[in-house]
Design a protein around this motif. Structure first.
Motif, mmCIF file in Angstrom:
data_model
loop_
_atom_site.group_PDB
_atom_site.id
_atom_site.type_symbol
_atom_site.label_atom_id
_atom_site.label_comp_id
_atom_site.label_asym_id
_atom_site.label_seq_id
_atom_site.Cartn_x
_atom_site.Cartn_y
_atom_site.Cartn_z
ATOM 1 N N GLY A 1 24.047 -4.290 13.454
ATOM 2 C CA GLY A 1 22.818 -4.682 14.134
ATOM 3 C C GLY A 1 21.802 -3.545 14.164
ATOM 4 N N VAL A 2 22.315 -2.331 14.431
ATOM 5 C CA VAL A 2 21.413 -1.163 14.420
ATOM 6 C C VAL A 2 20.847 -0.953 13.022
ATOM 7 N N LYS A 3 21.700 -1.088 12.012
ATOM 8 C CA LYS A 3 21.237 -0.913 10.638
ATOM 9 C C LYS A 3 20.179 -1.952 10.308
ATOM 10 N N ASP A 4 20.389 -3.224 10.790
ATOM 11 C CA ASP A 4 19.404 -4.270 10.522
ATOM 12 C C ASP A 4 18.086 -3.971 11.212
ATOM 13 N N TRP A 5 18.182 -3.458 12.436
ATOM 14 C CA TRP A 5 16.942 -3.137 13.175
ATOM 15 C C TRP A 5 16.200 -1.996 12.500
ATOM 16 N N ILE A 6 16.944 -0.972 12.083
ATOM 17 C CA ILE A 6 16.321 0.166 11.386
ATOM 18 C C ILE A 6 15.721 -0.290 10.077
ATOM 19 N N GLY A 7 16.398 -1.206 9.393
ATOM 20 C CA GLY A 7 15.869 -1.703 8.136
ATOM 21 C C GLY A 7 14.571 -2.452 8.314
ATOM 22 N N ARG A 8 14.447 -3.183 9.440
ATOM 23 C CA ARG A 8 13.202 -3.903 9.690
ATOM 24 C C ARG A 8 12.048 -2.969 10.030
ATOM 25 N N LEU A 9 12.392 -1.696 10.374
ATOM 26 C CA LEU A 9 11.325 -0.713 10.671
ATOM 27 C C LEU A 9 10.476 -0.457 9.443
ATOM 28 N N GLY A 10 11.087 -0.543 8.264
ATOM 29 C CA GLY A 10 10.342 -0.381 7.023
ATOM 30 C C GLY A 10 9.954 1.074 6.756
ATOM 31 N N GLU A 11 8.956 1.217 5.914
ATOM 32 C CA GLU A 11 8.463 2.561 5.535
ATOM 33 C C GLU A 11 7.431 3.021 6.545
ATOM 34 N N VAL A 12 7.489 4.324 6.898
ATOM 35 C CA VAL A 12 6.635 4.879 7.943
ATOM 36 C C VAL A 12 6.010 6.174 7.437
ATOM 37 N N TRP A 13 4.717 6.340 7.625
ATOM 38 C CA TRP A 13 4.041 7.598 7.322
ATOM 39 C C TRP A 13 4.184 8.518 8.533
ATOM 40 N N VAL A 14 4.610 9.745 8.310
ATOM 41 C CA VAL A 14 4.792 10.700 9.406
ATOM 42 C C VAL A 14 4.033 11.986 9.102
ATOM 43 N N ASP A 15 3.629 12.653 10.169
ATOM 44 C CA ASP A 15 2.989 13.975 10.086
ATOM 45 C C ASP A 15 4.018 14.993 10.546
ATOM 46 N N ALA A 16 4.355 15.969 9.686
ATOM 47 C CA ALA A 16 5.413 16.927 10.022
ATOM 48 C C ALA A 16 5.171 18.258 9.316
ATOM 49 N N GLN A 17 6.065 19.159 9.607
ATOM 50 C CA GLN A 17 6.019 20.494 8.996
ATOM 51 C C GLN A 17 7.309 20.723 8.225
#
Length: 408
Positions: free
Chosen positions: A19-35
């Motif tokens: 279920g966690v994997k399915d939820w994370i999968g639905r998050l999709g691709e995300v643009w992040v700002d990092a160092q």
């Protein structure tokens, strides 16, 4: 939607993980700002990065492909990036990982990446090669200075040159050292000083500042102008941590404008101290050499042959006297032997001499024509003959001739 569960009717762990994997999968691709904290490059298709939040103390391990990482260009550690990530959960151990699908250097990091690309390009051309760097003159006739008008860098350079070598001559060409026109302005000033045959070294000086403030000194045109200069160039941009690209192509990099002044002219007090020390050492060397030579001369003069030059002849005199004695003895012995030989020969000669025969009473008869009369046949009655005796001569006339038998 939460799954129904209780102590009496718990859910299977695998179902929860999936279920966690399915939820994370639905998050999709995300643009992040990092160092970028760390990059672990491997000789493999998959590369590993560590990204950290720029505000909070949160980091994540990220995987990506070599293609994505290379497409981003140079990514120095510590640079700011914008990444397109996709979260994944591995059901075997429920670990959470992130895959980077796209990566871009942003902000100052992007600028650093561009500078890194330019640096690599110029380095590949050989502009940073130590073999092409020119040596600074020991004591330049005229020092060229490119700097901002009434700047701290100008005062630092001039003050330290004046203090270290008061007789030094400095020709200053003011230029813009910040802003969009700074690189062109510095190039113009550099060209003027490089074209002056009396200028032996050129200092490009600027005080510290932010990376954006120092960007003109990483301009490709300025860097190439410094590389083309026939006069040795000293780069004194910013402070110790600042490293614009012109520092790599300059013949000498100084950490500060003050350090640049120290590098182009010697310290007169220090040089005078060196001269004094050399004079002292030279004086000691000369005195030491004279002392050694004097000792050697004294040793030579103390030798008996020089104290009494004739003493060397004493042994020769003794040998000469010995040789004279041997020669005299040998001569005397030889003379005695020769005298004895002469006496013996003389006795033999005298024994066979006609005179000895005459002394025994015999006489030699000679006719008037000087023919020897050895037989009665050689004379005639009335003939005059001469009788030679041991002590004189008699003249005789033959009165009678009596012939004696040979056997009688």
């Amino acid at each position: 939607m939460a799954l129904p569960n209780s102590k009496e009717s718990p859910q299977p762990l695998g179902r929860i993980v999936m279920g966690v994997k399915d939820w994370i999968g639905r998050l999709g691709e995300v643009w992040v700002d990092a160092q970028v904290v760390e990059i672990k490059r491997r000789n493999a298709p998959t590369q590993f990065l560590t990204l950290r939040d720029r505000m909070a103390d949160i980091s994540a391990q990220v995987t990506t492909t070599s293609l994505v990482l290379d497409s981003a260009g140079p990514v120095p550690e510590g640079s700011r990036v914008v990444a397109r990530l996709k979260a994944r959960v591995w059901e075997r151990n429920t670990s959470l990982s992130f895959e980077c699908l796209e990566l871009h250097v942003a902000g100052e990091g992007r600028l650093l990446a561009q500078l890194e690309q330019l640096k690599r390009k110029l380095q590949a051309e050989g502009l940073f090669d130590p073999l092409r760097k020119k040596r600074l003159p020991m004591l330049p006739r005229v020092i060229g200075l490119v700097t901002g008008r009434d700047s701290d860098a100008e005062r630092d350079v001039l003050t330290n040159i004046e203090r270290r070598w008061p007789a030094a001559q400095v020709r200053v060409e003011h230029a813009l050292v910040q802003g969009v026109n700074a690189a062109e302005s510095v190039m113009t000033a550099l060209a003027k000083l490089d074209g002056d045959p009396h200028v032996d070294v050129i200092i490009i000086a600027r005080g510290g500042g932010s990376m954006e403030d120092l960007l003109p000194f990483s301009d490709e045109g300025l860097v190439r102008a410094v590389a083309r200069a026939t006069t040795p160039v000293v780069s004194a941009i910013g402070h110790e941590p600042d490293t614009p690209i012109v520092d790599f192509v300059a013949d000498v990099r100084a950490s500060t404008p003050t350090d640049a002044a120290k590098r182009v002219v010697p310290d007169v007090a220090q040089e005078l101290g060196i001269v004094d020390d050399l004079r002292r050492r030279l004086r000691q060397a000369v005195v030491g050499r004279l002392d050694r030579e004097q000792r050697q001369l004294d040793e030579v003069r103390s030798r008996p042959v020089l104290v009494d030059p004739t003493s060397a002849f004493d042994a020769h005199y003794e040998r000469l006297g010995f040789l004279r004695h041997r020669l005299r003895t040998t001569i005397e012995s030889r003379l005695r032997d020769d005298q004895a030989d002469v006496a013996r020969l003389l006795a033999g000669v005298r024994a066979m001499s006609p005179m000895r025969t005459l002394e025994r009473g015999y006489a030699v008869l000679v006719a008037d024509d000087h023919r020897t009369v050895s037989s009665v046949a050689d004379a005639a009655t009335g003939q005059r003959v001469h009788a030679h005796l041991s002590d004189g001569e008699l003249t005789l006339d033959v009165a009678d001739i009596t012939e004696r038998s040979r056997h009688g």
